[in-house]
Design an enzyme around this catalytic site. Structure first.
Site, short mmCIF file in Angstrom:
data_model
loop_
_atom_site.label_atom_id
_atom_site.label_comp_id
_atom_site.label_asym_id
_atom_site.label_seq_id
_atom_site.Cartn_x
_atom_site.Cartn_y
_atom_site.Cartn_z
N TYR A 70 4.67 -1.13 -26.18
CA TYR A 70 5.02 -2.52 -25.88
C TYR A 70 6.50 -2.74 -26.14
CZ TYR A 70 1.54 -5.68 -24.18
OH TYR A 70 0.72 -6.36 -23.34
N GLU A 99 8.32 -6.02 -25.04
CA GLU A 99 8.73 -7.31 -24.48
C GLU A 99 10.19 -7.60 -24.84
OE1 GLU A 99 5.86 -10.12 -25.88
OE2 GLU A 99 4.46 -9.66 -24.26
N ASP A 138 14.74 -9.82 0.93
CA ASP A 138 13.56 -9.07 0.50
C ASP A 138 13.53 -7.77 1.30
OD1 ASP A 138 11.10 -7.97 0.02
OD2 ASP A 138 9.95 -9.80 0.39
N THR A 153 10.13 -3.71 -3.35
CA THR A 153 9.15 -2.85 -3.99
C THR A 153 9.84 -1.51 -4.23
OG1 THR A 153 8.43 -2.00 -1.86
CG2 THR A 153 7.20 -3.87 -2.74
N LYS A 161 7.65 1.90 -1.41
CA LYS A 161 7.58 2.04 0.06
C LYS A 161 8.61 3.08 0.49
CE LYS A 161 5.51 -2.55 0.43
NZ LYS A 161 5.64 -3.96 0.88
N ARG A 209 4.67 2.63 -7.98
CA ARG A 209 4.35 1.25 -7.55
C ARG A 209 5.03 0.30 -8.49
NH1 ARG A 209 0.57 1.43 -3.75
NH2 ARG A 209 0.58 -0.72 -3.01
C1 LIG Z 1 5.13 -5.15 0.42
C2 LIG Z 1 5.94 -6.37 0.43
C3 LIG Z 1 5.99 -7.24 -0.67
C4 LIG Z 1 5.01 -7.19 -1.81
O1 LIG Z 1 4.93 -6.06 -2.53
P1 LIG Z 1 3.64 -5.75 -3.44
O2 LIG Z 1 4.14 -4.63 -4.27
O3 LIG Z 1 2.54 -5.40 -2.50
O4 LIG Z 1 3.33 -6.97 -4.23
C5 LIG Z 1 6.89 -8.29 -0.63
N1 LIG Z 1 7.70 -8.48 0.41
C6 LIG Z 1 7.66 -7.68 1.51
C7 LIG Z 1 8.58 -7.95 2.64
C8 LIG Z 1 6.77 -6.62 1.55
O5 LIG Z 1 6.70 -5.87 2.64
#
Ligand SMILES: *Cc1c(COP(=O)(O)O)cnc(C)c1O
Length: 430
Positions: free
Chosen positions: A54, A56, A203, A229, A232, A238
């Site tokens: 932990y 925090e 994003d 993220t 990807k 993750r």
């Molecule tokens: C995949 C994605 C997210 C969310 O990611 P998670 O890890 O699934 O919560 C947010 N914004 C965009 C554009 C995404 O493609």
């Protein structure tokens, strides 16, 4: 022999499902654009004792003792993130992309402000749920407004975005997508945000690896906050990552902790550090470029096979096609492809007359197959199989014939993360 000997001895029931999922991932053509294969090093870091701790707070400002080794690990991840993306500040604690976006809104929109408006790309035209969709809490806590894409070209129409921004007067404009096959012009978004006095949130969940590898322009010089993220195209564990300007650093950190989260997932942060190191290597640039080359090759093959490819092609990692000219819905197309060992997902096409539960399109991507070392020649073959599978969706013999060819191809291209042993093919139909 088992890849997971301890799970196998403790919990054979789980081990059986795990082994079969390993085989499925290995012998299936992973065409889901948000998925990838993390390296053995990333997965090893994910499975370490760091998960027991932990911590925090932030390095040197923690609420628990025993951070002698946790602090330098988090600092390493932060430093690698800022260096790779050229950002002032990084927060590596967000649990995933959705919590990262929530933290970004909380940081960008002041509690006492009357303007809680966000303006983002609509879900059906390629936006994400967390961009203020009505079923997402982001639309409950903030006032969501959307822009779309052009009705004919299906490209973002920046003049129309500007018009919407002038109308809505948002606090935050979101630039980024979960299903958009072309380059996003972040400089244009910045100019629009400046004109209406909005903050810019980029994003880059889908394209972070392309940005890191210089295969897509970076939003970092323009955006107040960049969320992504890490699993990807970036090919890490993750998780979530937030980059921001010095001016936003304190607000972002406070939004993540104590605003939205408790203890950071230190094992994930360590794995992210590994992934960021991998992404800074010259091979990763080559990887990012090959993703785009492959995406173009895949879309060319689909066009040659008679598919209606949205926007007519791809400039990034993603290809979207309309399955209805093949006489199938997107769901039927994706299900037929799955039988044929081609894993994808049904998705709306822009201005889809069908519902998101059973949309017209199928969304594809090349990040995972590119991680296996495939090139344009393999994409050409896979594009042809996709068209055949969707066309032959009622012909099981044909689908199974494609599946055998897919499995042979996958066997010839080892997947990262499987250095501990290739799953036996015999597990597939067990
Ligand atoms: C995949 C994605 C997210 C969310 O990611 P998670 O890890 O699934 O919560 C947010 N914004 C965009 C554009 C995404 O493609």
């Amino acid at each position: 022999m088992s890849r997971n000997p301890y799970v196998e001895s403790r919990d054979p029931e789980l081990a059986d499902l795990l082994a079969r999922e390993e085989a499925r991932q290995y012998y299936t053509a992973k065409l889901i654009p948000s998925e990838n294969y993390a390296s053995n090093a990333v997965m090893e870091a994910t499975g370490t004792v760091l998960a027991n701790k932990y911590s925090e707070g932030y390095p040197h400002k923690r609420y628990y003792e025993g951070q002698q080794f946790i602090d330098p690990i988090e600092e390493m991840a932060v430093h690698r993130a800022t260096a790779l993306f050229g950002a002032d500040h990084a927060n590596v604690q967000a649990y995933s992309g959705s919590p990262a976006n929530l933290a970004a809104y909380v940081a960008l929109i002041k509690k006492k402000s009357d303007n809680k408006r966000i303006l983002a790309l609509s879900l059906n035209e390629g936006g994400h749920l967390t961009h203020g969709h009505k079923v997402s809490v982001t639309s409950r806590f903030f006032e969501a407004h959307h822009y779309t894409v052009d009705r004919d070209t299906h490209l973002i129409d920046y003049d129309a975005v500007r018009e919407r921004a002038l109308e809505v007067q948002p606090a935050v404009i979101v630039a980024g997508a979960t299903c958009y096959p072309r380059i996003i012009d972040f400089a244009r978004f910045k100019a629009i945000a400046d004109e209406v006095g909005a903050k810019l949130l980029a994003d880059i969940a889908h394209i972070a690896g392309l940005v890191a590898g210089d295969a897509h322009p970076s939003p970092v010089p323009y955006a107040d906050v960049v969320t992504t993220t890490t699993h990807k195209t970036l090919r890490g564990p993750r998780g979530g990552l937030i980059l921001c300007t010095n001016a936003m650093a304190r607000a972002v950190d406070r939004a993540v902790f104590p605003g939205l989260q408790g203890g950071p997932h230190n094992n994930t942060i360590a794995a992210l550090a590994v992934a960021l190191k991998e992404a800074a290597a010259p091979e990763f640039r080559a990887y990012a470029r090959q993703i785009v080359v492959n995406s173009r090759a895949l879309s060319d093959a689909l066009l040659a096979g008679g598919a209606r490819v949205i926007t007519g092609g791809s400039d990034n990692h993603l290809v979207l096609f309309d399955a209805t000219p093949f006489g199938a819905t997107g769901k039927q197309g994706a299900v037929a492809m799955d039988v044929a060992g081609l894993e994808a997902n049904a998705n709306t096409v822009p201005f889809d007359p069908r519902s998101p539960m059973d949309p017209s399109g199928v969304r594809l991507g090349t990040p995972a197959l590119t991680s296996r070392g495939m090139g344009a020649a393999e994409m050409a073959k896979i594009g042809q199989w996709i068209c055949e599978a969707v066309r032959s969706r009622d012909n099981e013999t044909e689908l199974l014939h494609i599946r055998e060819q897919v499995r042979d191809l996958m066997a010839a291209f080892p997947a990262p993360g499987f250095e501990g042993g290739v799953p036996p093919r015999s597990l597939l139909d067990a």
